[in-house]
Scaffold this motif. Structure first.
Motif, PDB file in Angstrom:
ATOM      1  N   MET A 140       0.835  -1.204   0.000  1.00  0.00           N
ATOM      2  CA  MET A 140       0.000   0.000   0.000  1.00  0.00           C
ATOM      3  C   MET A 140       0.869   1.252   0.000  1.00  0.00           C
ATOM      4  SD  MET A 140      -2.815   1.317   2.787  1.00  0.00           S
ATOM      5  CE  MET A 140      -3.718   2.844   2.530  1.00  0.00           C
ATOM      6  N   VAL A 141       0.489   2.203  -0.820  1.00  0.00           N
ATOM      7  CA  VAL A 141       1.115   3.521  -0.825  1.00  0.00           C
ATOM      8  C   VAL A 141       0.017   4.557  -0.669  1.00  0.00           C
ATOM      9  CG1 VAL A 141       2.458   5.207  -2.132  1.00  0.00           C
ATOM     10  CG2 VAL A 141       3.021   2.774  -2.301  1.00  0.00           C
ATOM     11  N   SER A 142       0.127   5.395   0.337  1.00  0.00           N
ATOM     12  CA  SER A 142      -0.851   6.452   0.572  1.00  0.00           C
ATOM     13  C   SER A 142      -0.102   7.728   0.937  1.00  0.00           C
ATOM     14  CB  SER A 142      -1.820   6.072   1.690  1.00  0.00           C
ATOM     15  OG  SER A 142      -2.676   7.167   2.005  1.00  0.00           O
ATOM     16  N   GLU A 143      -0.079   8.677   0.019  1.00  0.00           N
ATOM     17  CA  GLU A 143       0.620   9.937   0.288  1.00  0.00           C
ATOM     18  C   GLU A 143      -0.011  10.677   1.457  1.00  0.00           C
ATOM     19  OE1 GLU A 143       0.758  12.280  -3.210  1.00  0.00           O
ATOM     20  OE2 GLU A 143       1.992  10.859  -4.354  1.00  0.00           O
ATOM     21  N   ALA A 144      -1.331  10.667   1.530  1.00  0.00           N
ATOM     22  CA  ALA A 144      -2.025  11.404   2.586  1.00  0.00           C
ATOM     23  C   ALA A 144      -1.680  10.861   3.966  1.00  0.00           C
ATOM     24  CB  ALA A 144      -3.537  11.347   2.358  1.00  0.00           C
ATOM     25  N   GLY A 146       1.069   9.006   4.604  1.00  0.00           N
ATOM     26  CA  GLY A 146       2.495   8.775   4.746  1.00  0.00           C
ATOM     27  C   GLY A 146       2.860   7.303   4.804  1.00  0.00           C
ATOM     28  N   LEU A 147       2.102   6.451   4.101  1.00  0.00           N
ATOM     29  CA  LEU A 147       2.328   5.006   4.139  1.00  0.00           C
ATOM     30  C   LEU A 147       2.971   4.516   2.849  1.00  0.00           C
ATOM     31  CD1 LEU A 147      -1.037   3.751   5.677  1.00  0.00           C
ATOM     32  CD2 LEU A 147       1.145   4.040   6.849  1.00  0.00           C
ATOM     33  N   ASP A 148       3.936   3.633   2.988  1.00  0.00           N
ATOM     34  CA  ASP A 148       4.568   2.962   1.857  1.00  0.00           C
ATOM     35  C   ASP A 148       5.137   1.655   2.399  1.00  0.00           C
ATOM     36  OD1 ASP A 148       5.913   2.077  -0.337  1.00  0.00           O
ATOM     37  OD2 ASP A 148       7.062   3.897  -0.695  1.00  0.00           O
ATOM     38  N   LEU A 149       4.292   0.632   2.497  1.00  0.00           N
ATOM     39  CA  LEU A 149       4.723  -0.601   3.150  1.00  0.00           C
ATOM     40  C   LEU A 149       3.905  -1.795   2.682  1.00  0.00           C
ATOM     41  CD1 LEU A 149       3.334  -0.827   6.785  1.00  0.00           C
ATOM     42  CD2 LEU A 149       2.374   0.652   5.022  1.00  0.00           C
ATOM     43  N   ASP A 150       4.455  -2.989   2.949  1.00  0.00           N
ATOM     44  CA  ASP A 150       3.727  -4.226   2.680  1.00  0.00           C
ATOM     45  C   ASP A 150       2.740  -4.461   3.823  1.00  0.00           C
ATOM     46  OD1 ASP A 150       5.174  -4.668   0.376  1.00  0.00           O
ATOM     47  OD2 ASP A 150       6.667  -5.931   1.358  1.00  0.00           O
ATOM     48  N   LEU A 151       1.468  -4.306   3.552  1.00  0.00           N
ATOM     49  CA  LEU A 151       0.457  -4.511   4.583  1.00  0.00           C
ATOM     50  C   LEU A 151       0.284  -5.990   4.899  1.00  0.00           C
ATOM     51  CD1 LEU A 151      -2.389  -2.036   3.574  1.00  0.00           C
ATOM     52  CD2 LEU A 151      -0.815  -1.839   5.485  1.00  0.00           C
ATOM     53  N   VAL A 152       0.354  -6.820   3.875  1.00  0.00           N
ATOM     54  CA  VAL A 152       0.149  -8.254   4.053  1.00  0.00           C
ATOM     55  C   VAL A 152       1.235  -9.008   3.291  1.00  0.00           C
ATOM     56  CG1 VAL A 152      -1.408 -10.203   3.657  1.00  0.00           C
ATOM     57  CG2 VAL A 152      -2.349  -7.955   4.222  1.00  0.00           C
ATOM     58  N   GLU A 153       1.854  -9.975   3.973  1.00  0.00           N
ATOM     59  CA  GLU A 153       2.771 -10.914   3.324  1.00  0.00           C
ATOM     60  C   GLU A 153       2.319 -12.318   3.717  1.00  0.00           C
ATOM     61  OE1 GLU A 153       6.895 -10.129   4.142  1.00  0.00           O
ATOM     62  OE2 GLU A 153       6.530  -7.983   4.252  1.00  0.00           O
ATOM     63  N   GLY A 265      -3.111  -4.109  -9.655  1.00  0.00           N
ATOM     64  CA  GLY A 265      -2.834  -2.771  -9.157  1.00  0.00           C
ATOM     65  C   GLY A 265      -4.100  -1.948  -9.123  1.00  0.00           C
ATOM     66  N   LEU A 266      -4.376  -1.322  -7.972  1.00  0.00           N
ATOM     67  CA  LEU A 266      -5.538  -0.447  -7.813  1.00  0.00           C
ATOM     68  C   LEU A 266      -5.016   0.958  -7.509  1.00  0.00           C
ATOM     69  CD1 LEU A 266      -7.634  -2.773  -5.467  1.00  0.00           C
ATOM     70  CD2 LEU A 266      -7.765  -2.632  -7.960  1.00  0.00           C
ATOM     71  N   TYR A 267      -5.375   1.914  -8.336  1.00  0.00           N
ATOM     72  CA  TYR A 267      -4.817   3.258  -8.214  1.00  0.00           C
ATOM     73  C   TYR A 267      -5.944   4.283  -8.173  1.00  0.00           C
ATOM     74  CZ  TYR A 267      -0.967   0.473  -9.984  1.00  0.00           C
ATOM     75  OH  TYR A 267      -0.037  -0.522 -10.158  1.00  0.00           O
ATOM     76  N   ALA A 268      -5.874   5.173  -7.190  1.00  0.00           N
ATOM     77  CA  ALA A 268      -6.928   6.181  -7.023  1.00  0.00           C
ATOM     78  C   ALA A 268      -6.325   7.450  -6.451  1.00  0.00           C
ATOM     79  CB  ALA A 268      -8.031   5.653  -6.110  1.00  0.00           C
ATOM     80  N   GLU A 269      -7.147   8.475  -6.422  1.00  0.00           N
ATOM     81  CA  GLU A 269      -6.732   9.744  -5.826  1.00  0.00           C
ATOM     82  C   GLU A 269      -7.719  10.093  -4.729  1.00  0.00           C
ATOM     83  OE1 GLU A 269      -6.788  14.264  -7.274  1.00  0.00           O
ATOM     84  OE2 GLU A 269      -5.310  13.055  -8.365  1.00  0.00           O
ATOM     85  N   ARG A 270      -7.190  10.409  -3.535  1.00  0.00           N
ATOM     86  CA  ARG A 270      -8.043  10.754  -2.407  1.00  0.00           C
ATOM     87  C   ARG A 270      -7.556  12.042  -1.789  1.00  0.00           C
ATOM     88  NH1 ARG A 270      -7.817   7.090   2.855  1.00  0.00           N
ATOM     89  NH2 ARG A 270      -6.007   8.414   3.157  1.00  0.00           N
ATOM     90  N   GLU A 271      -8.439  12.986  -1.686  1.00  0.00           N
ATOM     91  CA  GLU A 271      -8.111  14.281  -1.076  1.00  0.00           C
ATOM     92  C   GLU A 271      -6.880  14.904  -1.703  1.00  0.00           C
ATOM     93  OE1 GLU A 271      -7.700  13.489   3.060  1.00  0.00           O
ATOM     94  OE2 GLU A 271      -9.818  12.956   3.342  1.00  0.00           O
ATOM     95  N   GLY A 272      -6.795  14.765  -3.038  1.00  0.00           N
ATOM     96  CA  GLY A 272      -5.682  15.381  -3.749  1.00  0.00           C
ATOM     97  C   GLY A 272      -4.384  14.604  -3.684  1.00  0.00           C
ATOM     98  N   HIS A 273      -4.394  13.407  -3.072  1.00  0.00           N
ATOM     99  CA  HIS A 273      -3.180  12.595  -2.952  1.00  0.00           C
ATOM    100  C   HIS A 273      -3.393  11.241  -3.609  1.00  0.00           C
ATOM    101  CE1 HIS A 273      -1.238  15.339  -0.080  1.00  0.00           C
ATOM    102  NE2 HIS A 273      -2.446  15.479   0.470  1.00  0.00           N
ATOM    103  N   ASP A 274      -2.310  10.729  -4.202  1.00  0.00           N
ATOM    104  CA  ASP A 274      -2.383   9.411  -4.827  1.00  0.00           C
ATOM    105  C   ASP A 274      -2.320   8.319  -3.763  1.00  0.00           C
ATOM    106  OD1 ASP A 274      -2.467  10.535  -7.332  1.00  0.00           O
ATOM    107  OD2 ASP A 274      -0.299  10.437  -7.632  1.00  0.00           O
TER     108      ASP A 274
END
Length: 466
Positions: A140-144, A146-153, A265-274
């Protein structure tokens, strides 16, 4: 002038001789060894069935034996013969070209050739519960946020599962099919910040923790073959499209190979952040080793040196007694970023103190007076934990008693009896990743537990120290 000419002449003579010696031919019969080996490529990416030829150069050219020996670290994935590398199955391997003890290596990644699938293959590709050997990673990557990590392995192989979840903190789970499934189907191992919890379950780790996430997030994709069927991009090797999730448009990219799902891959924009979710799947070649927390004597001793931890929290809990009293927190000690806090009754006298490490390595200790005013009371070489914690004698005693403990393979913990202060006590020590996470014992009829957490601590002084 003559003196300087003599010096220059001498220097020329000396360095000239040195140069002549360096350039002199080797003596007859001297055996020259290979000094280096280089490869034409140090990284390869192939699809199963593809081949690529590497060229190895051994120097110096006049070495007596420049014969190159080729080898692969995993011949189920990649084979090599005379420098020709052939990819057999998806995975990673290292090809080595060696001349004696000198070698060079090439990292080989075997990835599948992407292609379209039928409607039946599409549906079957999402039936992960029916797959016996595969791994799934949800990134998961969420700019809003501040996340950039493997949520599930997640990995499943040979009747075992391993799962790492980081949705809240970090949790690990393992399962193994029980030898007698008529009882309960799985033996389970769960670790969520504390000691391992060993038990049994009727459902696998996938069913318990993963299937719900996958079904919720990927549900519109699983049933969306008709939506994506006409959007396959041959050049990119993927399906593309857009779906609506929770009222929000989400771009989707899917890749299949050999009839199996490889990535979503699921890509969206939320509150102006990817933001994005990327699911990656690998099939075959997986293995799962059950947790084993055995340590060496040196690691055991170091694990009890809590004063050497830069960022930790240590809490002493007195458990419920036979009279029914609830758990009582005896004291807590926190150390983080050169600061420390101690609160409680570790040695029979209530302590409420802060400490701050100076540039010289000493500790300034602050305590309150009768009026509740904070003030600097002393400066000492020892940390607050070492000087005021009643746990230190306990930790030091256990650190020296490694030989008195035996490892319990069923509970993944150490058990032993140690005499402290003239009293023989039985201890259960839980270790995770080489660190003590919990120590349990009974004293004077009451259960005690020493619990430790590492990282994520922060100390704010209730006063200004400048």
């Amino acid at each position: 002038m003559k003196k300087w000419m003599a010096i220059v002449a001498a220097a020329v003579l000396v360095f000239g001789c040195a140069g002549f010696a360096a350039c002199a031919p080797r003596q007859t019969g001297e055996r020259i060894g290979v000094q280096s080996v280089t490869l034409s490529q140090t990284q390869l990416s192939l699809a199963p069935g593809e081949s690529e030829t590497l060229t190895a150069t051994a120097l110096p050219k006049d070495a007596a034996d420049r014969t190159v020996t080729w080898s692969s670290s995993d011949e189920d994935v990649v084979t090599v013969s005379g420098g020709t590398v052939t990819a057999l199955a998806e995975g990673n391997a290292t090809v080595r070209a060696a001349c004696g003890s000198v070698f060079a290596e090439c990292a080989v990644t075997v990835t599948p050739a992407y292609g379209p699938v039928t409607a039946q293959e599409w549906t079957a590709a999402f039936d992960f519960a029916a797959i016996e050997n595969f791994s799934l990673t949800a990134h998961m990557v969420s700019e809003a946020d501040g996340l950039d990590l493997d949520l599930v392995e997640y990995t499943a192989a040979d009747g075992r599962e391993r799962l790492a979840l980081r949705t809240s903190g970090e949790m690990f789970a393992y399962t193994e099919k029980a030898e007698e499934p008529s009882d309960r189907a799985y033996v389970t191992y769960l670790q969520d910040g504390g000691p391992w919890i060993v038990g049994s379950a009727d459902t696998s780790a996938y069913e318990e923790y993963v299937s719900g996430v996958v079904s919720v997030v990927l549900a519109p994709v699983v049933t969306g073959y008709e939506l994506f069927a006409e959007s396959y991009d041959e050049a990119q090797g993927c399906y593309t499209g857009s779906i609506v999730m929770d009222g929000q448009a989400v771009d989707v990219v899917l890749r299949f190979a050999q009839g199996r799902l490889r990535s979503v891959g699921l890509y969206a924009e939320r509150e102006g952040h990817d933001m994005s979710y990327e699911f990656t799947f690998v099939y075959g070649g997986q293995s799962v080793e059950l947790p084993d927390e055995r340590v060496t004597q040196q690691a055991w001793t170091e694990a009890f040196d809590f004063d050497a931890c830069d960022n930790f929290q240590l809490t002493l809990i007195r458990g419920a007694t036979q009279e029914g009293a609830g758990d009582t927190q005896m004291f807590v000690c926190i150390a983080a970023d050169g600061r420390a806090y101690l609160n409680g009754n570790p040695k029979g006298t209530f302590v409420n103190a802060y400490a701050q490490k100076t540039a010289e390595g000493a500790w300034q200790v602050y305590e309150t007076d009768a009026s509740g005013t904070w003030g600097l009371t002393r400066t000492q070489a020892q940390s607050l934990y070492a000087s005021d914690s009643g746990v230190k004698p306990l930790a030091d005693g256990l650190a020296a008693a490694f030989a008195d403990f035996t490892y319990d393979e069923e509970d993944l913990s150490y058990r032993g009896e140690v005499t402290l202060g003239g009293t023989a006590l039985s201890f259960v020590v839980s270790i995770v990743g080489g660190r003590i996470v919990q120590v349990d014992w009974t004293q004077e009829g009451a259960p005690y537990s020493l619990r430790l957490d590492y990282g994520g601590q922060k100390i704010q002084f209730p006063f200004a120290t400048e």
